[in-house]
Design a protein around this motif. Sequence first.
Motif, PDB file in Angstrom:
ATOM      1  N   TYR A 155      41.877  49.490  25.349  1.00  0.00           N
ATOM      2  CA  TYR A 155      40.439  49.209  25.260  1.00  0.00           C
ATOM      3  C   TYR A 155      40.197  47.706  25.249  1.00  0.00           C
ATOM      4  CZ  TYR A 155      35.627  49.889  23.435  1.00  0.00           C
ATOM      5  OH  TYR A 155      34.258  49.908  23.256  1.00  0.00           O
ATOM      6  N   ASN A 189      31.029  56.337  18.640  1.00  0.00           N
ATOM      7  CA  ASN A 189      31.640  56.571  19.943  1.00  0.00           C
ATOM      8  C   ASN A 189      31.241  55.434  20.884  1.00  0.00           C
ATOM      9  OD1 ASN A 189      32.722  57.646  22.245  1.00  0.00           O
ATOM     10  ND2 ASN A 189      31.710  59.642  22.075  1.00  0.00           N
ATOM     11  N   ARG A 190      31.939  54.316  20.698  1.00  0.00           N
ATOM     12  CA  ARG A 190      31.575  53.126  21.475  1.00  0.00           C
ATOM     13  C   ARG A 190      32.296  53.171  22.829  1.00  0.00           C
ATOM     14  NH1 ARG A 190      29.848  48.166  18.515  1.00  0.00           N
ATOM     15  NH2 ARG A 190      30.987  48.751  16.647  1.00  0.00           N
ATOM     16  N   LEU A 241      31.411  47.909  31.255  1.00  0.00           N
ATOM     17  CA  LEU A 241      31.008  46.931  30.245  1.00  0.00           C
ATOM     18  C   LEU A 241      30.548  45.669  30.955  1.00  0.00           C
ATOM     19  CD1 LEU A 241      33.893  46.774  27.620  1.00  0.00           C
ATOM     20  CD2 LEU A 241      31.511  47.339  27.131  1.00  0.00           C
ATOM     21  N   LEU A 243      24.267  53.617  12.908  1.00  0.00           N
ATOM     22  CA  LEU A 243      24.895  54.299  14.041  1.00  0.00           C
ATOM     23  C   LEU A 243      24.610  53.563  15.353  1.00  0.00           C
ATOM     24  CD1 LEU A 243      24.397  58.085  13.234  1.00  0.00           C
ATOM     25  CD2 LEU A 243      26.565  56.834  13.371  1.00  0.00           C
ATOM     26  N   GLU A 281      24.132  50.406  15.705  1.00  0.00           N
ATOM     27  CA  GLU A 281      24.992  49.221  15.701  1.00  0.00           C
ATOM     28  C   GLU A 281      26.433  49.599  16.077  1.00  0.00           C
ATOM     29  OE1 GLU A 281      26.075  47.774  11.853  1.00  0.00           O
ATOM     30  OE2 GLU A 281      26.272  45.697  12.539  1.00  0.00           O
ATOM     31  N   ALA A 282      26.912  50.688  15.494  1.00  0.00           N
ATOM     32  CA  ALA A 282      28.324  51.072  15.676  1.00  0.00           C
ATOM     33  C   ALA A 282      28.613  51.680  17.040  1.00  0.00           C
ATOM     34  CB  ALA A 282      28.731  52.064  14.581  1.00  0.00           C
ATOM     35  N   ASN A 283      27.577  52.076  17.773  1.00  0.00           N
ATOM     36  CA  ASN A 283      27.799  52.719  19.066  1.00  0.00           C
ATOM     37  C   ASN A 283      27.527  51.811  20.256  1.00  0.00           C
ATOM     38  OD1 ASN A 283      28.549  55.750  19.046  1.00  0.00           O
ATOM     39  ND2 ASN A 283      27.119  55.540  17.339  1.00  0.00           N
ATOM     40  N   CYS A 284      27.037  50.612  20.021  1.00  0.00           N
ATOM     41  CA  CYS A 284      26.730  49.738  21.159  1.00  0.00           C
ATOM     42  C   CYS A 284      28.033  49.203  21.763  1.00  0.00           C
ATOM     43  CB  CYS A 284      25.850  48.567  20.743  1.00  0.00           C
ATOM     44  SG  CYS A 284      25.574  47.426  22.111  1.00  0.00           S
ATOM     45  N   PRO A 285      28.334  49.568  23.013  1.00  0.00           N
ATOM     46  CA  PRO A 285      29.591  49.111  23.620  1.00  0.00           C
ATOM     47  C   PRO A 285      29.641  47.592  23.809  1.00  0.00           C
ATOM     48  CG  PRO A 285      28.662  50.942  24.864  1.00  0.00           C
ATOM     49  CD  PRO A 285      27.606  50.466  23.903  1.00  0.00           C
TER      50      PRO A 285
END
Lengths: 403, 64
Positions: free
Chosen positions: A53, A340-341, A347, B50, B52-56
Amino acid sequence: MSIKPPVEDFATDWDHTDPAWVANPYPIWDELREKCPVAHTDRYGGGWFPSTYELVSAVANDTDNFTSHTVVIGNGRPGEDAPPAPIGVAPPISSDPPFHHIARRLILPAFSPGVVNTIEPFVREYCGKLLDNVSAQEIVNGGSDYAQYIPVAVIRQMLGFPEKDEDLFREIVHIVMEGIDEPDMDKRIAAFEPIRIYMEEQLQDHIDHPRDDLTSYLLNAEIAGTKLLPEHIFGTILLVLVAGIDTTWSGIASSLYHLATNPKDLERLVNEPELMPLAIEEFLRFYSPVTMARLVKEDFDFNGCPMKKDDWLLLGFPAANRDPKAFPDADKFIIDRQINRHVAFGLGIHRCAGSNLARMEMRVAIEEFIKRYPKFELTDADVVTWSQGQVRGARHLPLRILS
Amino acid sequence: MKVVINADACTGQGRCFGIAPELFDFDDLGNGVVKGDGKVTPELVEKARLAEANCPEHAISIEE
């Protein structure tokens, strides 16, 4: 198609079209992450494959050292005739900064969530019609009876091309995506000729009869007061066709494959429809369809690897999404995974421009399928096939409908 | 507590307004924007975290 020797060591001789990789790439990527995070190959004239990743993110965000000029790996390299960087053959996916920003800004409004919302009723109705067509069948092919048609219809409608040409669209995608092993550039160009003629006819029709669709929008669009170059319009339409079709088709079909082979997840999704948004993100992570490529701009050292100008860099978003350092229980499908990033849409500056559209199509297609068929299973696990190349998805997917 | 989007990092992944439409919206290009002043009421704290934690792109932050 040329016959290639099977891969014995993916760390030093990887090939994303090798039958082992096509059938089940995940153990290969797990091993690469352990052994050497960046694998090498001499195939395709030389290339690299980062499997973590962290490194996939680093490459995706490094437009100084990697160019997007060619994003599909082939045996050749862009010839002198190919449109040069920064525009490339299919802007903006093939473009680098600073032109990339301009070309991308131009198309983003057409794929914004607001526009996508207006298309949803069409998709829902279309899915219903597809299911009506197979209502008498005990066995429904989730790929060739269902998933493959949905993005084709959506893209055709967005571009304003004739409904009768949908078969031709699939042919175009096939030529571009699956013809990568044709070493003879002249043959590749010859195969492309009918597409070029067809697209010119469609463009002319839109010039003669402008209407409210993406094609007319591109024909009227301006950059700093100047209309787009014909090759820019052509390239962007080609991008929409190729990037918008077998990607989403794969996402839908792989999701149906999962539900057919995991009855508990299917039952939960039927009984708890509010889980759908989380489930979609997990389908995207676990069965990520899309891998992109870059070319190394100039010789440089990346993570201890001596990269040479024009080496390929295979940007494995699906591998990144299975990295246990980035996702707890990365090899487990967790339908209500909260954090689930994932990077299924890429990207950085090249984030899939159609991601909102793809998500909506996946959600509606799955909602409609399980509403009609709350129980189904594979007829036979051995007959499922997966596409090869940089877009991975279930293709032949015979599903037995259960009562 | 308030949510903030770093507009330079946001690429329009669309996760924030999917997870917490009460706190985030999107602009014409599909990029995320904070609704109003971004203040997070107690019932939305979990959704904010959530998002914040899910932003790729790691474009979202929470100011306590």
